[in-house]
Design an enzyme around this catalytic site. Structure first.
Site, PDB file in Angstrom:
ATOM      1  N   HIS A 120       0.851  -1.193   0.000  1.00  0.00           N
ATOM      2  CA  HIS A 120       0.000   0.000   0.000  1.00  0.00           C
ATOM      3  C   HIS A 120       0.885   1.241   0.000  1.00  0.00           C
ATOM      4  O   HIS A 120       1.690   1.429   0.897  1.00  0.00           O
ATOM      5  CB  HIS A 120      -0.927   0.010   1.216  1.00  0.00           C
ATOM      6  CG  HIS A 120      -2.103  -0.898   1.051  1.00  0.00           C
ATOM      7  ND1 HIS A 120      -3.261  -0.759   1.772  1.00  0.00           N
ATOM      8  CD2 HIS A 120      -2.306  -1.939   0.213  1.00  0.00           C
ATOM      9  CE1 HIS A 120      -4.130  -1.681   1.393  1.00  0.00           C
ATOM     10  NE2 HIS A 120      -3.565  -2.423   0.452  1.00  0.00           N
ATOM     11  N   TYR A 148      -9.108   5.557   7.185  1.00  0.00           N
ATOM     12  CA  TYR A 148      -9.260   5.920   8.601  1.00  0.00           C
ATOM     13  C   TYR A 148     -10.228   7.092   8.643  1.00  0.00           C
ATOM     14  O   TYR A 148      -9.943   8.144   8.067  1.00  0.00           O
ATOM     15  CB  TYR A 148      -7.929   6.379   9.187  1.00  0.00           C
ATOM     16  CG  TYR A 148      -6.912   5.291   9.455  1.00  0.00           C
ATOM     17  CD1 TYR A 148      -6.880   4.624  10.685  1.00  0.00           C
ATOM     18  CD2 TYR A 148      -5.958   4.937   8.497  1.00  0.00           C
ATOM     19  CE1 TYR A 148      -5.929   3.644  10.945  1.00  0.00           C
ATOM     20  CE2 TYR A 148      -5.006   3.956   8.746  1.00  0.00           C
ATOM     21  CZ  TYR A 148      -4.997   3.316   9.978  1.00  0.00           C
ATOM     22  OH  TYR A 148      -4.057   2.349  10.238  1.00  0.00           O
ATOM     23  N   PRO A 177      -4.391   0.382  18.625  1.00  0.00           N
ATOM     24  CA  PRO A 177      -4.176  -0.133  17.262  1.00  0.00           C
ATOM     25  C   PRO A 177      -4.184   0.938  16.170  1.00  0.00           C
ATOM     26  O   PRO A 177      -3.845   0.638  15.028  1.00  0.00           O
ATOM     27  CB  PRO A 177      -5.345  -1.109  17.066  1.00  0.00           C
ATOM     28  CG  PRO A 177      -6.378  -0.683  18.046  1.00  0.00           C
ATOM     29  CD  PRO A 177      -5.653  -0.085  19.203  1.00  0.00           C
ATOM     30  N   LYS A 216       0.957  -0.117  15.115  1.00  0.00           N
ATOM     31  CA  LYS A 216       2.383  -0.147  15.460  1.00  0.00           C
ATOM     32  C   LYS A 216       2.802  -1.352  16.301  1.00  0.00           C
ATOM     33  O   LYS A 216       3.997  -1.643  16.420  1.00  0.00           O
ATOM     34  CB  LYS A 216       2.769   1.134  16.220  1.00  0.00           C
ATOM     35  CG  LYS A 216       2.695   2.384  15.369  1.00  0.00           C
ATOM     36  CD  LYS A 216       3.767   2.339  14.306  1.00  0.00           C
ATOM     37  CE  LYS A 216       3.606   3.395  13.251  1.00  0.00           C
ATOM     38  NZ  LYS A 216       4.114   2.979  11.957  1.00  0.00           N
ATOM     39  N   TYR A 239       3.957   6.632   9.757  1.00  0.00           N
ATOM     40  CA  TYR A 239       3.128   5.471   9.413  1.00  0.00           C
ATOM     41  C   TYR A 239       3.967   4.349   8.796  1.00  0.00           C
ATOM     42  O   TYR A 239       3.810   3.179   9.156  1.00  0.00           O
ATOM     43  CB  TYR A 239       1.994   5.879   8.465  1.00  0.00           C
ATOM     44  CG  TYR A 239       0.885   4.861   8.428  1.00  0.00           C
ATOM     45  CD1 TYR A 239      -0.230   4.976   9.261  1.00  0.00           C
ATOM     46  CD2 TYR A 239       0.977   3.740   7.605  1.00  0.00           C
ATOM     47  CE1 TYR A 239      -1.231   4.019   9.255  1.00  0.00           C
ATOM     48  CE2 TYR A 239      -0.017   2.780   7.588  1.00  0.00           C
ATOM     49  CZ  TYR A 239      -1.127   2.924   8.418  1.00  0.00           C
ATOM     50  OH  TYR A 239      -2.102   1.960   8.420  1.00  0.00           O
TER      51      TYR A 239
END
Ligand code: APR
Ligand code: PHB
Length: 391
Positions: free
Chosen positions: A74, A202, A294, A298, A386
């Site tokens: 991704h 998200y 979550p 990580k 990220y």
């Protein structure tokens, strides 16, 4: 049944098995002791995002073939809020990407790798106790099939998760813990439906957070923020899908394909850090030392970093007879841990609904998302966290 080894590892989760694998590659012997059955450990459903550095490490360790074949790279993620949604392009901002590959699959790969190398993994042990951690001759006692036995070693690796015995073996005056319990949980489902999007979404909606994730083109993983301690039974599939749809950007909500859930569970959210991560001959790694919410996925990545550091330190001890890296382990690991704790705390705050939020707090969150949307500098900050900071 008594044994002698170089490193006795408590826990056969990702931390424990990866540590034993990395040590074996470098000629260091270990014995892994696990409380539960192998099948139980291999079927736990956890997050599924591997950072760039995690994937690199797995490849270097010869563990990356299936993740490469079956995982999904991704290169960005969609962030949504009440003012619409936008994409953060990881590749453009950092030159890196993440790989979607369920932890459940990685766990199976690790068991297979240990079996192929004839690694010693003893499951279903009970009454696990650590002795003489403050000396150079520690040992672990436990019971298997009603028989108790002792494993003597040079080091004990506490990879036994948040509820294990390792952290508790560090005397209270030495141990310092930090904790933040968030006033909500995540209700997660797996469903055999095509994911709503090729990338993760998200969503920080006024009704609460939602996340669209996936395992493969026919298996979706979705989450909605729910009340703390809520039972999954209170959520029929229909209620879940309605709530998810209500929290997604309109185009995604219209595309959403629903179906029966094949798993449904509630996860509480918290941040927890134990310092130091070493006491004498005992070293903590992974969830035994720290937990993150979550948001940002990580947890597994932090476990992998700990174990990479610990494997390098133990290898240097046996190879070059130096303790420098062992002495540096706790500080080195914690430096990275705190950065990930900060990021997952920040992302959690930004995207979740807090009952205590007033108009000012809500308006600030909108402004922060608007800033992220409009600033490539802010997106770089998000993206580099990220995909994983180097340390
Ligand atoms: N002795 C031996 N094993 C134990 C003991 C004990 N006293 N107590 C617990 N265990 C086992 C658990 O049954 C579990 O299989 O230790 C293992 C710890 O595994 P995880 O909880 O998966 O922790 P870790 O290997 O550090 O993996 C971190 O897992 O929880 C996620 O978000 C987290 O993705 C991250 C990853
Ligand atoms: C998941 O796929 O389960 C997942 C993905 C991203 C997260 C958390 C969980 O931040």
């Amino acid at each position: 049944m008594n044994r002698c080894t170089q490193v006795v590892i408590l826990g056969a989760g990702p931390s424990g098995l990866l540590l034993s694998h990395l040590l074996a590659l470098r000629g260091v012997e270990s014995v892994v002791l696990e409380l539960r059955t192998r099948d139980y450990v291999a079927s736990r459903i956890r997050a599924g995002v591997l950072e760039h550095g995690t994937v690199e490490l797995l490849h270097e360790a010869g563990l990356g073939a299936r993740a490469l074949r079956e995982g999904f790279v991704h290169e960005g993620v969609e962030l949504a809020g009440s003012d619409g949604s936008f994409r953060v392009d990881f590749r453009a901002r950092t030159g890196k990407a993440v790989t979607i590959y369920g932890q459940t699959e990685l766990q199976k790969d690790l068991f297979r790798a240990r079996d192929e190398a004839n690694g010693v993994v003893i499951d279903e042990v009970s009454d696990v106790r650590i002795h003489d951690a403050d000396t150079r001759a520690p040992s672990v006692t436990c019971t298997k099939d009603g028989e108790s036995f002792t494993v003597r070693a040079d080091f004990v690796a506490g990879c036994d998760g948040h509820h294990g015995v390792s952290r508790a073996a560090i005397p209270a005056p030495v141990l310092h813990t930090y904790e933040r319990v968030y006033p909500f949980g995540w209700l997660g489902i797996l469903s055999e439906t095509p994911p709503v999007s090729d990338e993760l979404i998200y969503s920080g909606h006024e009704r609460g957070f939602a996340l669209c994730s996936m395992r493969n083109p026919a298996l979706s993983r979705y989450y909605v923020q729910c009340a703390l301690g809520e039972s999954p039974d209170a959520w029929s599939d229909a209620r879940f899908w309605d709530e998810l749809r209500a929290r997604l950007p309109r185009e995604a909500a219209e595309r959403l394909v629903t179906g029966p859930s094949i798993e449904k569970s509630v996860t509480p959210l918290r941040s927890f850090i134990a310092e130091p991560m070493r006491f004498g001959s005992l070293f903590l790694a992974g969830d035994a030392a720290h937990i993150v919410p979550p948001t940002g996925a990580k947890g597994l990545n932090l476990a992998v970093r700990d174990v990479a550091l610990l494997a390098a330190a133990l290898t240097a001890f046996y190879g070059e007879r130096t303790e420098t890296l062992l002495d540096a382990y706790s500080n080195d690991a914690l430096a990275g841990v705190w950065k990930a704790v900060r990021f997952s705390w920040w992302m959690t705050n930004l995207l979740h609904r807090y009952d205590a939020d007033d108009d000012f707090a809500r308006r600030l969150k909108r402004a922060e998302l608007a800033y992220l949307r409009g600033s490539l500098a802010a997106q770089t900050v998000f993206a580099e966290n990220y995909v994983g900071l180097a340390r």
